[in-house]
Design a protein around this motif. Structure first.
Motif, short mmCIF file in Angstrom:
data_model
loop_
_atom_site.label_atom_id
_atom_site.label_comp_id
_atom_site.label_asym_id
_atom_site.label_seq_id
_atom_site.Cartn_x
_atom_site.Cartn_y
_atom_site.Cartn_z
N VAL A 82 -15.90 40.70 88.19
CA VAL A 82 -14.69 41.53 88.16
C VAL A 82 -15.02 42.94 87.68
CG1 VAL A 82 -12.48 41.86 86.96
CG2 VAL A 82 -13.06 39.62 87.90
N VAL A 83 -15.80 43.05 86.61
CA VAL A 83 -16.18 44.37 86.10
C VAL A 83 -16.98 45.14 87.15
CG1 VAL A 83 -17.56 45.58 84.37
CG2 VAL A 83 -16.08 43.70 83.68
N ASN A 84 -17.92 44.47 87.79
CA ASN A 84 -18.73 45.12 88.82
C ASN A 84 -17.85 45.60 89.97
OD1 ASN A 84 -21.48 45.78 89.75
ND2 ASN A 84 -21.05 44.32 91.39
N GLY A 85 -16.90 44.76 90.38
CA GLY A 85 -15.99 45.15 91.45
C GLY A 85 -15.12 46.33 91.06
N LEU A 86 -14.63 46.35 89.82
CA LEU A 86 -13.81 47.47 89.37
C LEU A 86 -14.61 48.77 89.32
CD1 LEU A 86 -11.71 45.80 86.51
CD2 LEU A 86 -10.88 46.64 88.73
N VAL A 87 -15.86 48.67 88.90
CA VAL A 87 -16.72 49.86 88.88
C VAL A 87 -16.85 50.41 90.30
CG1 VAL A 87 -19.09 50.68 88.53
CG2 VAL A 87 -17.98 49.26 86.80
N TYR A 88 -17.10 49.53 91.25
CA TYR A 88 -17.22 49.95 92.65
C TYR A 88 -15.94 50.62 93.14
CZ TYR A 88 -17.41 49.65 97.73
OH TYR A 88 -17.35 49.95 99.07
N LEU A 89 -14.80 49.96 92.91
CA LEU A 89 -13.53 50.49 93.42
C LEU A 89 -13.17 51.82 92.76
CD1 LEU A 89 -11.40 47.22 93.64
CD2 LEU A 89 -12.34 48.56 95.54
N LEU A 90 -13.35 51.91 91.45
CA LEU A 90 -13.02 53.15 90.74
C LEU A 90 -13.91 54.29 91.20
CD1 LEU A 90 -12.36 51.76 87.14
CD2 LEU A 90 -10.66 52.65 88.77
N TYR A 91 -15.19 53.99 91.39
CA TYR A 91 -16.09 55.03 91.87
C TYR A 91 -15.73 55.46 93.28
CZ TYR A 91 -20.20 57.37 93.69
OH TYR A 91 -21.02 58.29 94.29
N ALA A 92 -15.44 54.47 94.15
CA ALA A 92 -15.09 54.80 95.54
C ALA A 92 -13.84 55.68 95.60
CB ALA A 92 -14.87 53.52 96.33
N ILE A 93 -12.87 55.40 94.75
CA ILE A 93 -11.64 56.20 94.72
C ILE A 93 -11.91 57.59 94.14
CG2 ILE A 93 -9.34 56.38 93.71
CD1 ILE A 93 -9.26 53.26 93.84
N ALA A 94 -12.58 57.63 92.98
CA ALA A 94 -12.80 58.90 92.29
C ALA A 94 -13.69 59.84 93.08
CB ALA A 94 -13.41 58.64 90.91
N SER A 95 -14.67 59.29 93.79
CA SER A 95 -15.63 60.13 94.52
C SER A 95 -15.17 60.45 95.94
CB SER A 95 -16.98 59.41 94.59
OG SER A 95 -16.88 58.23 95.37
N GLY A 96 -14.12 59.78 96.41
CA GLY A 96 -13.67 59.96 97.78
C GLY A 96 -14.44 59.12 98.78
N GLU A 97 -15.35 58.26 98.29
CA GLU A 97 -16.12 57.41 99.20
C GLU A 97 -15.24 56.46 99.99
OE1 GLU A 97 -19.39 56.84 100.16
OE2 GLU A 97 -19.82 58.80 99.31
N TRP A 98 -14.06 56.13 99.46
CA TRP A 98 -13.18 55.20 100.15
C TRP A 98 -12.83 55.69 101.55
CZ3 TRP A 98 -8.34 56.49 101.93
CH2 TRP A 98 -7.80 57.70 101.46
N ARG A 99 -12.80 57.03 101.74
CA ARG A 99 -12.44 57.56 103.06
C ARG A 99 -13.48 57.21 104.11
NH1 ARG A 99 -11.41 61.79 99.49
NH2 ARG A 99 -9.20 62.31 99.23
N ARG A 100 -14.74 57.12 103.69
CA ARG A 100 -15.82 56.80 104.64
C ARG A 100 -15.95 55.31 104.87
NH1 ARG A 100 -21.45 59.51 103.70
NH2 ARG A 100 -21.45 58.41 101.71
N ARG A 101 -15.41 54.48 103.97
CA ARG A 101 -15.71 53.06 103.98
C ARG A 101 -14.51 52.16 104.28
NH1 ARG A 101 -20.76 52.66 101.43
NH2 ARG A 101 -21.42 54.71 100.74
N THR A 102 -13.31 52.65 104.04
CA THR A 102 -12.12 51.82 104.20
C THR A 102 -11.62 51.85 105.64
OG1 THR A 102 -11.50 52.32 101.92
CG2 THR A 102 -9.80 51.39 103.33
N PHE A 103 -11.17 50.70 106.11
CA PHE A 103 -10.59 50.61 107.45
C PHE A 103 -9.21 51.24 107.44
CE2 PHE A 103 -7.98 48.42 110.64
CZ PHE A 103 -8.75 48.59 111.77
N LEU A 104 -9.04 52.29 108.24
CA LEU A 104 -7.75 52.95 108.41
C LEU A 104 -7.33 52.72 109.86
CD1 LEU A 104 -8.56 56.31 106.57
CD2 LEU A 104 -7.43 54.27 105.63
N PRO A 105 -6.27 51.95 110.10
CA PRO A 105 -5.92 51.57 111.48
C PRO A 105 -5.80 52.75 112.44
CG PRO A 105 -4.64 50.29 109.92
CD PRO A 105 -5.38 51.33 109.11
N GLY A 106 -5.17 53.84 112.00
CA GLY A 106 -5.00 54.98 112.89
C GLY A 106 -6.31 55.60 113.34
#
Length: 215
Positions: A82-106
């Protein structure tokens, strides 16, 4: 001026590789817990929609040797995961990495369909992609969603009375247990697909070790 960034930043790589042994041991210890009582219904009755009810996993698939040992491994590693997953998610959000990695249907739905047709040899040429194609983003985003379901259903199993509203979302203790085990099956299928995608895109295997080129 934006500084170039690695395809796979260090924290992404660390959390990825930490997950490998942790998830493996959690899966094996979870199967050892299942082996102690493979019936999922109340009072040992069959559980209606769960397809593997009463099936004990093979010994080579388990870890912990006995119920108490498996529980120690499973619950100890659960918080680490859980801690490892939270670190990943928080980093992805804070760094903007989520935009490159998350599935966006549009953005990704059409590309995912085209890539699926390409893998099925129906389409001759691969569609354009950047860091990931749409199908990869769909797979990785689905894996994160599955991980969240696994954590929530695991909490419902761990404290079904104290967390009764959470357990109720899964249909009670027995339902949470069935969802938790089916989630494990789904994550296993994801792993097979993930390895298959790595084989098809070997450059990405190197980048998860080295970070890849900077963009």
């Amino acid at each position: 001026m934006r500084r170039p960034r690695a395809e796979q930043p260090l924290l992404i790589r660390l959390t990825h590789w930490i997950n490998v042994p942790v998830l493996l041991l959690m899966a094996m210890s979870g199967l050892q817990i299942l082996a102690a009582f493979p019936r999922l219904g109340a009072k040992g009755e069959p559980y209606g929609w769960y397809p593997f009810d009463g099936t004990r996993p093979a010994a080579w698939m388990t870890a912990g040797e006995w119920l108490a040992g498996a529980r120690h491994i499973h619950f100890g590693l659960a918080w680490f995961l859980v801690v490892n997953g939270l670190v990943y998610l928080l980093y992805a959000i804070a760094s903007g990495e989520w935009r490159r990695r998350t599935f966006l249907p549009g953005r990704d739905a059409r590309n995912a369909m085209q890539m699926a047709l390409y893998y099925a040899r129906i389409r001759r040429t691969a569609p354009e992609q950047d860091l990931y194609n749409g199908l990869q983003r769909l797979a990785y985003t689905s894996a994160i969603a599955l991980g969240i379901v696994e954590v929530l259903s695991g909490l419902a199993i761990w404290k079904p009375v104290q967390l009764s509203p959470l357990a109720a979302l899964f249909g009670g203790y027995d339902g949470a247990r069935a969802v938790h085990l089916l989630g494990l099956v789904a994550l296993g299928l994801f792993t097979i697909g993930h390895i298959g995608l790595v084989v098809l895109h070997p450059r990405e295997l190197a980048s998860i070790f080295t970070g890849g080129k900077r963009q």
